[in-house]
Motif scaffolding. Sequence first.
Motif, mmCIF file in Angstrom:
data_model
loop_
_atom_site.group_PDB
_atom_site.id
_atom_site.type_symbol
_atom_site.label_atom_id
_atom_site.label_comp_id
_atom_site.label_asym_id
_atom_site.label_seq_id
_atom_site.Cartn_x
_atom_site.Cartn_y
_atom_site.Cartn_z
ATOM 1 N N LEU A 196 0.831 -1.201 0.000
ATOM 2 C CA LEU A 196 0.000 0.000 0.000
ATOM 3 C C LEU A 196 0.869 1.256 0.000
ATOM 4 O O LEU A 196 0.584 2.212 -0.723
ATOM 5 C CB LEU A 196 -0.933 -0.012 1.212
ATOM 6 N N GLN A 197 1.937 1.255 0.780
ATOM 7 C CA GLN A 197 2.843 2.403 0.809
ATOM 8 C C GLN A 197 3.551 2.596 -0.531
ATOM 9 O O GLN A 197 3.735 3.725 -0.983
ATOM 10 C CB GLN A 197 3.881 2.234 1.926
ATOM 11 N N VAL A 198 3.938 1.519 -1.172
ATOM 12 C CA VAL A 198 4.580 1.621 -2.485
ATOM 13 C C VAL A 198 3.624 2.251 -3.494
ATOM 14 O O VAL A 198 4.005 3.152 -4.249
ATOM 15 C CB VAL A 198 5.067 0.229 -2.964
ATOM 16 N N PHE A 199 2.364 1.803 -3.495
ATOM 17 C CA PHE A 199 1.387 2.397 -4.411
ATOM 18 C C PHE A 199 1.092 3.848 -4.060
ATOM 19 O O PHE A 199 0.886 4.673 -4.951
ATOM 20 C CB PHE A 199 0.089 1.592 -4.432
ATOM 21 N N ALA A 200 1.086 4.175 -2.773
ATOM 22 C CA ALA A 200 0.852 5.561 -2.358
ATOM 23 C C ALA A 200 1.975 6.473 -2.830
ATOM 24 O O ALA A 200 1.764 7.657 -3.076
ATOM 25 C CB ALA A 200 0.706 5.634 -0.839
ATOM 26 N N ILE A 201 3.161 5.940 -2.962
ATOM 27 C CA ILE A 201 4.288 6.734 -3.457
ATOM 28 C C ILE A 201 4.300 6.781 -4.981
ATOM 29 O O ILE A 201 4.531 7.828 -5.584
ATOM 30 C CB ILE A 201 5.619 6.174 -2.912
ATOM 31 N N LEU A 202 4.040 5.666 -5.631
ATOM 32 C CA LEU A 202 4.126 5.600 -7.095
ATOM 33 C C LEU A 202 2.940 6.236 -7.807
ATOM 34 O O LEU A 202 3.112 6.795 -8.894
ATOM 35 C CB LEU A 202 4.264 4.143 -7.543
ATOM 36 N N PHE A 203 1.750 6.159 -7.233
ATOM 37 C CA PHE A 203 0.558 6.676 -7.916
ATOM 38 C C PHE A 203 0.670 8.164 -8.247
ATOM 39 O O PHE A 203 0.418 8.553 -9.399
ATOM 40 C CB PHE A 203 -0.699 6.383 -7.087
ATOM 41 N N PRO A 204 1.073 9.032 -7.303
ATOM 42 C CA PRO A 204 1.235 10.439 -7.685
ATOM 43 C C PRO A 204 2.321 10.657 -8.732
ATOM 44 O O PRO A 204 2.187 11.542 -9.582
ATOM 45 C CB PRO A 204 1.611 11.127 -6.366
ATOM 46 N N LEU A 205 3.388 9.872 -8.676
ATOM 47 C CA LEU A 205 4.442 10.038 -9.675
ATOM 48 C C LEU A 205 3.950 9.714 -11.082
ATOM 49 O O LEU A 205 4.431 10.275 -12.063
ATOM 50 C CB LEU A 205 5.639 9.149 -9.332
ATOM 51 N N LEU A 206 2.975 8.832 -11.176
ATOM 52 C CA LEU A 206 2.425 8.475 -12.474
ATOM 53 C C LEU A 206 1.320 9.417 -12.933
ATOM 54 O O LEU A 206 1.154 9.645 -14.130
ATOM 55 C CB LEU A 206 1.897 7.037 -12.437
ATOM 56 N N THR A 207 0.558 9.959 -12.006
ATOM 57 C CA THR A 207 -0.603 10.763 -12.386
ATOM 58 C C THR A 207 -0.319 12.259 -12.476
ATOM 59 O O THR A 207 -1.009 12.965 -13.211
ATOM 60 C CB THR A 207 -1.761 10.543 -11.405
ATOM 61 N N TYR A 208 0.657 12.797 -11.741
ATOM 62 C CA TYR A 208 0.890 14.238 -11.743
ATOM 63 C C TYR A 208 1.275 14.806 -13.105
ATOM 64 O O TYR A 208 0.787 15.876 -13.467
ATOM 65 C CB TYR A 208 1.919 14.627 -10.692
ATOM 66 N N PRO A 209 2.128 14.166 -13.888
ATOM 67 C CA PRO A 209 2.409 14.738 -15.201
ATOM 68 C C PRO A 209 1.149 14.876 -16.079
ATOM 69 O O PRO A 209 0.956 15.897 -16.742
ATOM 70 C CB PRO A 209 3.403 13.759 -15.823
ATOM 71 N N TYR A 210 0.306 13.876 -16.044
ATOM 72 C CA TYR A 210 -0.936 13.948 -16.817
ATOM 73 C C TYR A 210 -1.844 15.036 -16.263
ATOM 74 O O TYR A 210 -2.423 15.821 -17.022
ATOM 75 C CB TYR A 210 -1.647 12.592 -16.779
ATOM 76 N N LEU A 211 -1.963 15.105 -14.959
ATOM 77 C CA LEU A 211 -2.812 16.103 -14.320
ATOM 78 C C LEU A 211 -2.345 17.515 -14.652
ATOM 79 O O LEU A 211 -3.162 18.383 -14.981
ATOM 80 C CB LEU A 211 -2.811 15.877 -12.803
ATOM 81 N N LEU A 212 -1.054 17.749 -14.608
ATOM 82 C CA LEU A 212 -0.520 19.065 -14.939
ATOM 83 C C LEU A 212 -0.785 19.446 -16.392
ATOM 84 O O LEU A 212 -1.098 20.592 -16.695
ATOM 85 C CB LEU A 212 0.981 19.107 -14.668
#
Length: 142
Positions: free
Chosen positions: A24-40
């Motif tokens: 769960l912690q790994v996904f909590a760290i990786l999910f923003p790294l994957l979604t922030y570029p698209y979101l921006l």
Amino acid sequence: MMALQERLGRNKTILANFSYLSLLQVFAILFPLLTYPYLLRVIGLELYGVIIFAQSIINYVSLVINFGFNMSGARNVAIYKQDRARLSRIVTSIYWCKFILWLLFQIDVIIYILGNFKSNYKELFDIIYIKWYNFVGNGGIF
């Protein structure tokens, strides 16, 4: 080697819980790294800044609302776990205190919005409310 297998066998639940929480912690760290570029790219830098500002306000408010209840509540539940009536009063009082603090925040934000209705920050308050209800819906308070 046999002692290690025996210990792992006795602590299988702890090992499984540790593994799930680590995942769960790994996904909590990786999910923003994957979604922030698209979101921006989709919403732009200016609106992204407004969203992050709203999120920081919600984080401060949640800190005030949850301050100490998790520790003192867990301690009191552990102490009085056999007394169901007292346990019920403890849990109910914690929920009521959190609800009253949440309600005070709601009233405060509504008064602030009505006082500054002509401002350019209406989208900020809309985002604050969306983030706030997302926080509440995910169990952030209760």
